[in-house]
Motif scaffolding. Structure first.
Motif, PDB file in Angstrom:
ATOM      1  N   ASN A 145       0.832  -1.208   0.000  1.00  0.00           N
ATOM      2  CA  ASN A 145       0.000   0.000   0.000  1.00  0.00           C
ATOM      3  C   ASN A 145       0.861   1.250   0.000  1.00  0.00           C
ATOM      4  O   ASN A 145       0.536   2.243  -0.671  1.00  0.00           O
ATOM      5  CB  ASN A 145      -0.930  -0.013   1.207  1.00  0.00           C
ATOM      6  CG  ASN A 145      -1.715   1.276   1.348  1.00  0.00           C
ATOM      7  OD1 ASN A 145      -1.539   1.997   2.328  1.00  0.00           O
ATOM      8  ND2 ASN A 145      -2.567   1.575   0.385  1.00  0.00           N
ATOM      9  N   THR A 158      -6.470   4.292  -3.193  1.00  0.00           N
ATOM     10  CA  THR A 158      -7.530   5.186  -2.726  1.00  0.00           C
ATOM     11  C   THR A 158      -8.544   4.523  -1.792  1.00  0.00           C
ATOM     12  O   THR A 158      -9.130   5.204  -0.957  1.00  0.00           O
ATOM     13  CB  THR A 158      -8.297   5.777  -3.929  1.00  0.00           C
ATOM     14  OG1 THR A 158      -8.840   4.711  -4.720  1.00  0.00           O
ATOM     15  CG2 THR A 158      -7.375   6.627  -4.793  1.00  0.00           C
ATOM     16  N   SER A 159      -8.753   3.223  -1.918  1.00  0.00           N
ATOM     17  CA  SER A 159      -9.779   2.569  -1.101  1.00  0.00           C
ATOM     18  C   SER A 159      -9.387   2.608   0.378  1.00  0.00           C
ATOM     19  O   SER A 159      -8.214   2.443   0.721  1.00  0.00           O
ATOM     20  CB  SER A 159      -9.980   1.112  -1.531  1.00  0.00           C
ATOM     21  OG  SER A 159     -10.440   1.041  -2.866  1.00  0.00           O
ATOM     22  N   ASP A 198      -4.212  -0.239  -6.021  1.00  0.00           N
ATOM     23  CA  ASP A 198      -5.258   0.552  -5.370  1.00  0.00           C
ATOM     24  C   ASP A 198      -4.622   1.453  -4.315  1.00  0.00           C
ATOM     25  O   ASP A 198      -4.093   0.974  -3.317  1.00  0.00           O
ATOM     26  CB  ASP A 198      -6.282  -0.383  -4.722  1.00  0.00           C
ATOM     27  CG  ASP A 198      -7.488   0.360  -4.166  1.00  0.00           C
ATOM     28  OD1 ASP A 198      -7.342   1.514  -3.746  1.00  0.00           O
ATOM     29  OD2 ASP A 198      -8.587  -0.222  -4.133  1.00  0.00           O
ATOM     30  N   ASP A 207      -2.146  -1.948 -11.846  1.00  0.00           N
ATOM     31  CA  ASP A 207      -3.507  -1.936 -11.297  1.00  0.00           C
ATOM     32  C   ASP A 207      -3.491  -1.921  -9.764  1.00  0.00           C
ATOM     33  O   ASP A 207      -4.135  -2.752  -9.108  1.00  0.00           O
ATOM     34  CB  ASP A 207      -4.278  -3.160 -11.811  1.00  0.00           C
ATOM     35  CG  ASP A 207      -5.782  -3.054 -11.549  1.00  0.00           C
ATOM     36  OD1 ASP A 207      -6.278  -1.924 -11.385  1.00  0.00           O
ATOM     37  OD2 ASP A 207      -6.445  -4.102 -11.493  1.00  0.00           O
TER      38      ASP A 207
END
Length: 281
Positions: free
Chosen positions: A95, A197-198, A195, A193
């Motif tokens: 992350n 933002t989640s 993530d 791909d």
């Protein structure tokens, strides 16, 4: 006055001059790419002086803070007043990298560790591989010129077996699957791909798939599946300078194995759909 090159006879007997066109100026060299370096950090205040002292001239340094309780951010800003600090929105190295990549403005993105294990002085070798035609420059401790002062026999054996498995399944030639020193052209970021933002999901772990140390394998597999031009770069892994690594050979090895299992059928299905689409057209 233009320079007369030569005189040619014509059918009428008169003379006709030909003029040599002006010389074209030499083509301008390609502009230097803008290089962004992403440094995930969690309580690495004591290691940052060494890491930043080894950094070559780069255009942008992004420190991704994982919620440090020491002076990591303050030390980073003191050492490099131009640094950009990003706070990751979930947990884990994967992350942190996703958040750092999303914040980059450079043409080339380089990922290094904040504990001193990856040598920032090797960054020019990664940039040279990309400028030489590679899309993704992958560090390897097991190529000539590479090595490791940190890897254990168990991790080395596990890495070798996982590398062989991936090479068979994905048609790659990786010599070092589980190493986190990589660089790539930022135009290929969408291939991975990731993530950034989640929000963190409910539960004790608070991570999405790819948020952990499996990120290194994930990047390698998706680069291969996207048919990027991959070049391995010899790299030497040093011992962590201060502190204790959060890496666990068994649990993180299981996550890597699960990553391979998850990515392989997904890649096959995607390629089958692409082939079917081409046939229909």
């Amino acid at each position: 006055m233009p320079t007369v090159d030569r005189v040619l006879p014509t059918e009428t007997g008169t003379e006709q001059t030909t003029v040599e066109p002006p010389a074209r100026p030499d083509p301008e060299p390609d502009p230097e790419p803008i290089v962004s370096v992403v440094v995930p950090a969690l309580n690495e205040a004591r290691n940052l002086p060494h890491v930043f002292a080894r950094l070559p001239q780069v255009d942008e340094v992004i420190l991704v803070d994982g919620g440090s309780t020491d002076d990591t951010v303050a030390v980073a800003r003191k050492l490099r007043p131009d640094i950009r600090v990003v706070t990751q929105n979930r947990r884990g190295k994967g992350n942190a990298l996703a958040c750092g990549f999303a914040a980059c403005t450079g043409d080339i993105i380089v990922m290094i560790d904040a504990d001193g294990s990856t040598d920032p002085g090797e960054i020019p070798s990664f940039v040279a591989a990309l400028r030489g035609g590679a899309d993704f420059a992958k560090g390897s401790r097991f190529r000539p010129g590479g090595g490791s002062a940190d890897i254990t026999r168990l991790r080395r054996a596990g890495n070798r077996m996982l590398s062989i498995l991936v090479n068979v399944l994905f048609g790659t030639r990786y010599s070092d699957l589980c190493y986190g020193y990589n660089a790539f052209w930022s135009c290929h970021l969408d291939v991975f791909d990731l993530d950034s933002t989640s929000p963190a999901p409910a539960g004790a772990d608070g991570r999405l798939w790819g948020d952990g140390f499996e990120i290194e394998t994930l990047l390698n597999l998706r680069a291969a599946r996207a048919r990027l031009v991959i070049e391995e770069v010899s790299s030497f892994e040093h011992d962590r300078i201060h502190g204790v690594s959060n890496l666990n050979a068994f649990t993180d090895g299981i996550r890597v194995l699960r990553t391979i299992a998850r990515e392989w059928p997904r890649g096959r299905k995607r390629e089958s759909r692409q082939l079917a689409g081409r046939s229909a057209r």
